[in-house]
Design a protein around this motif. Structure first.
Motif: not given
Length: 253
Positions: A134-144
């Motif tokens: 809950d305390t984290f913001t996760v940004l997953l990088l897009g791509g192949r």
């Protein structure tokens, strides 16, 4: 069986199983131990294997790279110690890059859950570990998506990453040497790592001792780009000191 055929068989076995032993090879190939040792020396000189006491293990290259699942079976206690020690170096960082690979995935598991963090990663495995925090913001990088490593690459990934300023990047590599720096087999992976280097204020390398002295195809960083190297005690203290002379603090756990 000719020497070339025998050596091809040895490399194939090492890549399937992760390592080979002189005695077992001698028995399976029907040759003397000294013949196997000679083959291992030749294969090491060609950059295909790294010799150990009584055997060898494969060097990752442009033509061969282990999968994430396979990496999760090797040196696991050492990798957990490395991950815990690396996570302790977070300091006051609020934005973190977590690289692809098994040891960075363990760092994701070890990050403190009692503070607000934004974590950027190309690794589906690392993102999955952090998704319900809950305390984290996760940004997953897009791509192949690369199936073997479950991580994204190519220009979509690097373009998204280039827009960030990261407080701390945790990075791995397939090979680390004082002469050639940090290397990895795949050019697309190398570019993501290089972009992370460019975006990060602080950079920490994490990897077991077997990474050291190995050289892969694509260089993405120099030793001096890192403030710290966290590795296992299998890296001899004198060798660790030689790396520290190039700039980073070397932590052996």
């Amino acid at each position: 069986m000719s020497a070339e055929e025998r050596q091809r068989e040895i490399v194939g076995t090492a890549r399937r199983t992760g390592s080979v032993e002189v005695g077992a090879l001698a028995a399976s190939l029907g040759v003397a131990r000294e013949t196997v040792r000679r083959d291992l020396r030749v294969l090491e000189s060609h950059g295909l294997l790294r010799r150990t006491h009584g055997g060898a293990y494969p060097v990752e290259s442009a033509g061969f790279e282990t999968t994430l699942a396979f990496r999760g079976t090797l040196h696991v206690p050492e990798k957990r110690r490395i991950a815990a020690a690396a996570a302790d170096l977070l300091g006051d960082g609020e934005t973190v890059f977590v690289d692809e690979g098994f040891t960075p995935q363990l760092i994701a598991e070890a990050l403190p859950r009692d503070r607000q963090l934004t974590v950027v990663t190309a690794s589906l495995a690392a993102a999955g570990v952090l998704a319900d925090v809950d305390t984290f913001t996760v940004l997953l990088l897009g791509g192949r998506l690369r199936g073997g490593t479950l991580a994204t690459v190519d220009h979509w990934t690097t373009a998204m990453l280039s827009g960030f300023v990261i407080d701390l990047a945790f990075l791995g590599a397939n090979g680390v040497s004082r002469e050639h720096g940090l290397t990895t087999p795949d050019p697309a992976v190398s570019e993501v790592k290089a972009q992370a280097i460019r975006c990060a204020r602080r950079r920490i390398f994490v990897g077991v001792h077997t990474k050291f002295g190995a050289v892969s195809f694509c260089r993405f960083a120099q030793i001096g780009d890192f403030e710290s190297i966290v590795t296992s005690t299998g890296l001899p203290a004198p060798e660790a000191h030689r790396y520290s002379l190039l700039g980073p603090q070397v932590i052996r756990v």
